[in-house]
Enzyme design. Sequence first.
Site, PDB file in Angstrom:
ATOM      1  N   ASN A   7       0.865  -1.180   0.000  1.00  0.00           N
ATOM      2  CA  ASN A   7       0.000   0.000   0.000  1.00  0.00           C
ATOM      3  C   ASN A   7       0.906   1.235   0.000  1.00  0.00           C
ATOM      4  O   ASN A   7       1.445   1.605   1.032  1.00  0.00           O
ATOM      5  CB  ASN A   7      -0.887  -0.040   1.253  1.00  0.00           C
ATOM      6  CG  ASN A   7      -1.819   1.159   1.360  1.00  0.00           C
ATOM      7  OD1 ASN A   7      -1.760   2.080   0.546  1.00  0.00           O
ATOM      8  ND2 ASN A   7      -2.660   1.154   2.379  1.00  0.00           N
ATOM      9  N   ARG A  90      -2.762  -2.088  -3.268  1.00  0.00           N
ATOM     10  CA  ARG A  90      -3.925  -1.230  -3.089  1.00  0.00           C
ATOM     11  C   ARG A  90      -3.813  -0.095  -4.102  1.00  0.00           C
ATOM     12  O   ARG A  90      -2.788   0.590  -4.168  1.00  0.00           O
ATOM     13  CB  ARG A  90      -3.923  -0.647  -1.682  1.00  0.00           C
ATOM     14  CG  ARG A  90      -5.046   0.327  -1.499  1.00  0.00           C
ATOM     15  CD  ARG A  90      -4.914   1.099  -0.219  1.00  0.00           C
ATOM     16  NE  ARG A  90      -6.058   1.953  -0.053  1.00  0.00           N
ATOM     17  CZ  ARG A  90      -6.065   3.041   0.709  1.00  0.00           C
ATOM     18  NH1 ARG A  90      -4.995   3.384   1.368  1.00  0.00           N
ATOM     19  NH2 ARG A  90      -7.145   3.762   0.811  1.00  0.00           N
ATOM     20  N   ARG A 240      -9.681  17.087   6.154  1.00  0.00           N
ATOM     21  CA  ARG A 240     -10.513  17.392   4.976  1.00  0.00           C
ATOM     22  C   ARG A 240     -11.854  17.981   5.397  1.00  0.00           C
ATOM     23  O   ARG A 240     -12.449  17.515   6.371  1.00  0.00           O
ATOM     24  CB  ARG A 240     -10.759  16.118   4.162  1.00  0.00           C
ATOM     25  CG  ARG A 240      -9.508  15.565   3.540  1.00  0.00           C
ATOM     26  CD  ARG A 240      -9.754  14.259   2.819  1.00  0.00           C
ATOM     27  NE  ARG A 240      -8.714  13.301   3.165  1.00  0.00           N
ATOM     28  CZ  ARG A 240      -8.800  11.995   2.999  1.00  0.00           C
ATOM     29  NH1 ARG A 240      -9.901  11.461   2.495  1.00  0.00           N
ATOM     30  NH2 ARG A 240      -7.812  11.214   3.334  1.00  0.00           N
ATOM     31  N   GLU A 383      -8.005  -4.551   5.636  1.00  0.00           N
ATOM     32  CA  GLU A 383      -7.929  -4.350   4.189  1.00  0.00           C
ATOM     33  C   GLU A 383      -6.847  -5.231   3.578  1.00  0.00           C
ATOM     34  O   GLU A 383      -6.987  -5.725   2.460  1.00  0.00           O
ATOM     35  CB  GLU A 383      -7.647  -2.868   3.891  1.00  0.00           C
ATOM     36  CG  GLU A 383      -8.853  -1.991   4.196  1.00  0.00           C
ATOM     37  CD  GLU A 383      -8.510  -0.537   4.459  1.00  0.00           C
ATOM     38  OE1 GLU A 383      -7.861  -0.257   5.493  1.00  0.00           O
ATOM     39  OE2 GLU A 383      -8.880   0.319   3.654  1.00  0.00           O
TER      40      GLU A 383
END
Length: 398
Positions: A7, A90, A240, A383
Amino acid sequence: MKVLVINCGSSSLKYQLLDMANTSVLAQGLVERIAITGSQLTHKYGNAKIVINQELANHAEAIKLVLGTLTGPQYGVIANLQEIGAVGHRVVHGGEKFAASVLIDAVVMQAIRACVELAPLHNPPNITGIEACQQLMPAVPQVAVFDTAFHQTMPPKAYMYGLPYALYERYKVRKYGFHGTSHKYVSNQAAAMLGKPLAQTKLITCHLGNGSSVSAVLGGKSIENSMGFTPLEGLLMGTRSGDLDPAVVTFIMDKEKLSADEVNDYLNKKSGVLGVSGVSSDFRDIEQAAANGNARAHLALEMFAYDVKKYIGAYAAVLNGVDAIVFTAGLGENSGAMRQAIVDGLDYLGVAIDQAKNNVRGQQVDISQPDASCRVLVIPTNEELMIAQDTATIVGNL
Ligand code: ADP
């Protein structure tokens, strides 16, 4: 088969080597500060952990160091690279091209490159990681697992924006949704915990970490995700902004004299709970500051919980009922206080949590009271396991 999961972020690289015979993790680690002075590899194997400080000019050098460490005499867990049967990567954005994981070949690479303009911050390091592995392990099959793939089942009425249709046709401007690998993993786990076939479940999955998103999952298929064209839409996050009136963007560009790149940076890196609290992007710091009486930290936490609650309400409407609300990722798995704040007042959905069970951290557990009709589940995400499973399946079928 042993599968290496990679990843790649812009300056970091996470890896995990799994033995798929029993899905055990042989080793895992993190390389930080790639191409920045002070590069560092933290490698964990068995119960041991070591840190290697070595300057790394690029991702290829980082992967070389990881492979050397995995096969090395000191901290290695495999004798040589031939033991690695496949590599799973990923990849953040697969656009509309990929609704499932895929074996990487030249055509796939071209399609991943075409998605760079949709995810300029995320796809380039993912591509660099794939290229570095291809260079260092040319004979090993590589698989791409996309964050967006799980959400390709969203219907057009959910993914289209109220913009001129030509923008969709010309540039594929639409909602994609992210964190798909995590939402898919916890949905599967949730069905097992509920003792129901996945196809008969109505789930709201809340992936709450540095980046956060909520999904509505009907019968194992994503029909909504709070993130959009990019991972900026939806919930207020660590740095964010999440949902905004689009007019705010042009207003602050004008007032603060910001270019398009600068305003993008502003909304992605300086906003969210960091921007509101002025304390940190890390929820642990914010919870601490709020406990010490910092009013803006308290406000940031209230805003976050309120945002998640609003999405749960919206998705309960979309699903026409909810069997379970699932919490996962750093904040969702660990913060009982945040889970409590989010589900407070959701009794109309049949939610009732058990305070003692809600204090549990980082474990797969049903935190509901016995008779609650809508279960609240805490499920640590995995994941890497999902990426490794997809990779092993695709490569096993070659
Ligand atoms: P990423 O999106 O980077 O994968 P994670 O899922 O690891 O993020 O989540 C990281 C975030 O989880 C941290 O920034 C922190 O805000 C939050 N977090 C982790 N542990 C706790 C905790 N015990 N209490 C509150 N928040 C936590």
